[in-house]
Design a protein around this motif. Structure first.
Motif, PDB file in Angstrom:
ATOM      1  N   LYS A  37       0.831  -1.211   0.000  1.00 24.87           N
ATOM      2  CA  LYS A  37       0.000   0.000   0.000  1.00 24.87           C
ATOM      3  C   LYS A  37       0.865   1.261   0.000  1.00 24.87           C
ATOM      4  N   ALA A  38       1.961   1.230   0.753  1.00 21.14           N
ATOM      5  CA  ALA A  38       2.864   2.383   0.798  1.00 21.14           C
ATOM      6  C   ALA A  38       3.440   2.664  -0.588  1.00 21.14           C
ATOM      7  N   LEU A  39       3.839   1.605  -1.298  1.00 21.29           N
ATOM      8  CA  LEU A  39       4.375   1.779  -2.650  1.00 21.29           C
ATOM      9  C   LEU A  39       3.307   2.298  -3.601  1.00 21.29           C
ATOM     10  N   LYS A  40       2.136   1.694  -3.534  1.00 15.62           N
ATOM     11  CA  LYS A  40       1.044   2.060  -4.433  1.00 15.62           C
ATOM     12  C   LYS A  40       0.671   3.541  -4.267  1.00 15.62           C
ATOM     13  N   LYS A  41       0.708   4.015  -3.028  1.00 20.87           N
ATOM     14  CA  LYS A  41       0.340   5.407  -2.755  1.00 20.87           C
ATOM     15  C   LYS A  41       1.560   6.319  -2.661  1.00 20.87           C
ATOM     16  N   GLN A  42       2.754   5.727  -2.799  1.00 12.49           N
ATOM     17  CA  GLN A  42       4.016   6.466  -2.688  1.00 12.49           C
ATOM     18  C   GLN A  42       4.068   7.250  -1.379  1.00 12.49           C
ATOM     19  N   ASN A  43       3.717   6.585  -0.306  1.00 16.59           N
ATOM     20  CA  ASN A  43       3.604   7.210   1.006  1.00 16.59           C
ATOM     21  C   ASN A  43       4.619   6.593   1.965  1.00 16.59           C
ATOM     22  N   GLU A  44       5.731   7.294   2.158  1.00 20.21           N
ATOM     23  CA  GLU A  44       6.801   6.771   3.008  1.00 20.21           C
ATOM     24  C   GLU A  44       6.381   6.621   4.469  1.00 20.21           C
ATOM     25  N   LYS A  45       5.404   7.380   4.913  1.00 23.38           N
ATOM     26  CA  LYS A  45       4.976   7.277   6.310  1.00 23.38           C
ATOM     27  C   LYS A  45       4.300   5.938   6.596  1.00 23.38           C
ATOM     28  N   LYS A  46       3.652   5.363   5.583  1.00 20.03           N
ATOM     29  CA  LYS A  46       3.019   4.059   5.768  1.00 20.03           C
ATOM     30  C   LYS A  46       4.058   2.971   6.033  1.00 20.03           C
ATOM     31  N   VAL A  47       5.210   3.082   5.370  1.00 18.53           N
ATOM     32  CA  VAL A  47       6.236   2.054   5.542  1.00 18.53           C
ATOM     33  C   VAL A  47       6.800   2.072   6.971  1.00 18.53           C
ATOM     34  N   LEU A  48       6.683   3.195   7.652  1.00 18.60           N
ATOM     35  CA  LEU A  48       7.174   3.279   9.031  1.00 18.60           C
ATOM     36  C   LEU A  48       6.420   2.324   9.963  1.00 18.60           C
ATOM     37  N   LYS A  49       5.206   1.957   9.578  1.00 19.99           N
ATOM     38  CA  LYS A  49       4.411   1.026  10.393  1.00 19.99           C
ATOM     39  C   LYS A  49       5.010  -0.378  10.403  1.00 19.99           C
ATOM     40  N   THR A  50       5.926  -0.662   9.474  1.00 20.41           N
ATOM     41  CA  THR A  50       6.535  -1.995   9.400  1.00 20.41           C
ATOM     42  C   THR A  50       7.817  -2.097  10.212  1.00 20.41           C
ATOM     43  N   LEU A  51       8.269  -0.975  10.751  1.00 18.65           N
ATOM     44  CA  LEU A  51       9.511  -0.967  11.525  1.00 18.65           C
ATOM     45  C   LEU A  51       9.279  -1.543  12.918  1.00 18.65           C
ATOM     46  N   ILE A  80      15.398   3.596  17.151  1.00 16.91           N
ATOM     47  CA  ILE A  80      14.142   3.822  16.430  1.00 16.91           C
ATOM     48  C   ILE A  80      14.257   5.038  15.506  1.00 16.91           C
ATOM     49  N   ALA A  81      14.858   6.119  15.987  1.00 15.06           N
ATOM     50  CA  ALA A  81      15.029   7.321  15.156  1.00 15.06           C
ATOM     51  C   ALA A  81      15.886   7.011  13.933  1.00 15.06           C
ATOM     52  N   ASN A  82      16.945   6.229  14.130  1.00 16.04           N
ATOM     53  CA  ASN A  82      17.815   5.851  13.010  1.00 16.04           C
ATOM     54  C   ASN A  82      17.081   4.969  12.008  1.00 16.04           C
ATOM     55  N   PHE A  83      16.287   4.017  12.508  1.00 18.21           N
ATOM     56  CA  PHE A  83      15.489   3.164  11.631  1.00 18.21           C
ATOM     57  C   PHE A  83      14.534   4.011  10.783  1.00 18.21           C
ATOM     58  N   LYS A  84      13.843   4.948  11.421  1.00 15.75           N
ATOM     59  CA  LYS A  84      12.873   5.785  10.706  1.00 15.75           C
ATOM     60  C   LYS A  84      13.545   6.608   9.621  1.00 15.75           C
ATOM     61  N   LYS A  85      14.637   7.254   9.964  1.00 19.88           N
ATOM     62  CA  LYS A  85      15.347   8.094   9.004  1.00 19.88           C
ATOM     63  C   LYS A  85      15.823   7.260   7.815  1.00 19.88           C
ATOM     64  N   ALA A  86      16.443   6.114   8.094  1.00 14.92           N
ATOM     65  CA  ALA A  86      16.961   5.248   7.023  1.00 14.92           C
ATOM     66  C   ALA A  86      15.828   4.685   6.170  1.00 14.92           C
ATOM     67  N   ALA A  87      14.713   4.327   6.793  1.00 13.95           N
ATOM     68  CA  ALA A  87      13.582   3.753   6.052  1.00 13.95           C
ATOM     69  C   ALA A  87      12.975   4.772   5.094  1.00 13.95           C
ATOM     70  N   ILE A  88      12.830   6.009   5.534  1.00 10.46           N
ATOM     71  CA  ILE A  88      12.260   7.054   4.670  1.00 10.46           C
ATOM     72  C   ILE A  88      13.191   7.340   3.491  1.00 10.46           C
TER      73      ILE A  88
END
Length: 166
Positions: A37-51, A80-88
């Motif tokens: 869903k994150a890819l389909k909507k190009q929404n990087e904030k959605k991918v944060l839910k998988t961290l 957690i902050a490092n994971f979020k930054k790298a994931a985005i």
């Protein structure tokens, strides 16, 4: 001796059964549906839910300390902050790379999901790559969720996402 052989067989059988079970259901796992869903909507904030969550990190820290007693492990909030930054940053690169190949993200289709076990020899936790086989119009590509960990019954993105055009 006989008891230890039976126990070893049981543990081996349970791990094989668990892996086989999860393979059959990966398409419906939260990590796959959320990343798709994150890819389909190009929404990087959605991918944060998988961290991993704070509780997940607190669960992993003792395992990591046992594996490498000399490693200096940062504070949970820093991790957690490092994971979020790298994931985005990684997510944006995947979207950009797909765009260069003409991927229309809003039109992607999830064709298949595979799991490739990739255990960590130092940490006794299920780990592997989850591979989403996708297409967009006439282009096929893979989205690989590298080194995902199954932490307390949930798959968590612990590494980068990789885009591969087929």
């Amino acid at each position: 001796m006989k008891t230890s052989i039976v126990l070893l067989f049981f543990v081996s059988f349970s791990l094989v059964s668990q892996t086989a079970f999860t393979q059959e259901n990966f398409r419906k796992t939260e990590i796959v549906t959320t990343v798709f869903k994150a890819l389909k909507k190009q929404n990087e904030k959605k991918v944060l839910k998988t961290l991993p969550t704070k509780d997940d990190i607190n669960f992993l820290i003792p395992l990591a300390r046992v594996a490498n007693t000399e490693e200096n492990i940062p504070e949970v909030d820093t991790i957690i902050a490092n994971f979020k930054k790298a994931a985005i940053e990684n997510f944006k690169k995947v979207i950009k790379k797909g765009n260069t190949f003409g991927i229309q993200w809003d039109a992607i289709v999830l064709e298949n999901v595979r799991y490739e076990a990739n255990p960590d020899p130092n940490i006794a936790i299920e780990r592997g790559n989850i591979i989403l086989v996708c297409s967009s119009k006439n282009k096929k590509f893979l989205i690989t969720l590298r080194k995902t960990y199954k932490i307390r019954d949930y798959w968590r993105l612990m590494n980068t996402i990789k885009f591969t055009l087929l």
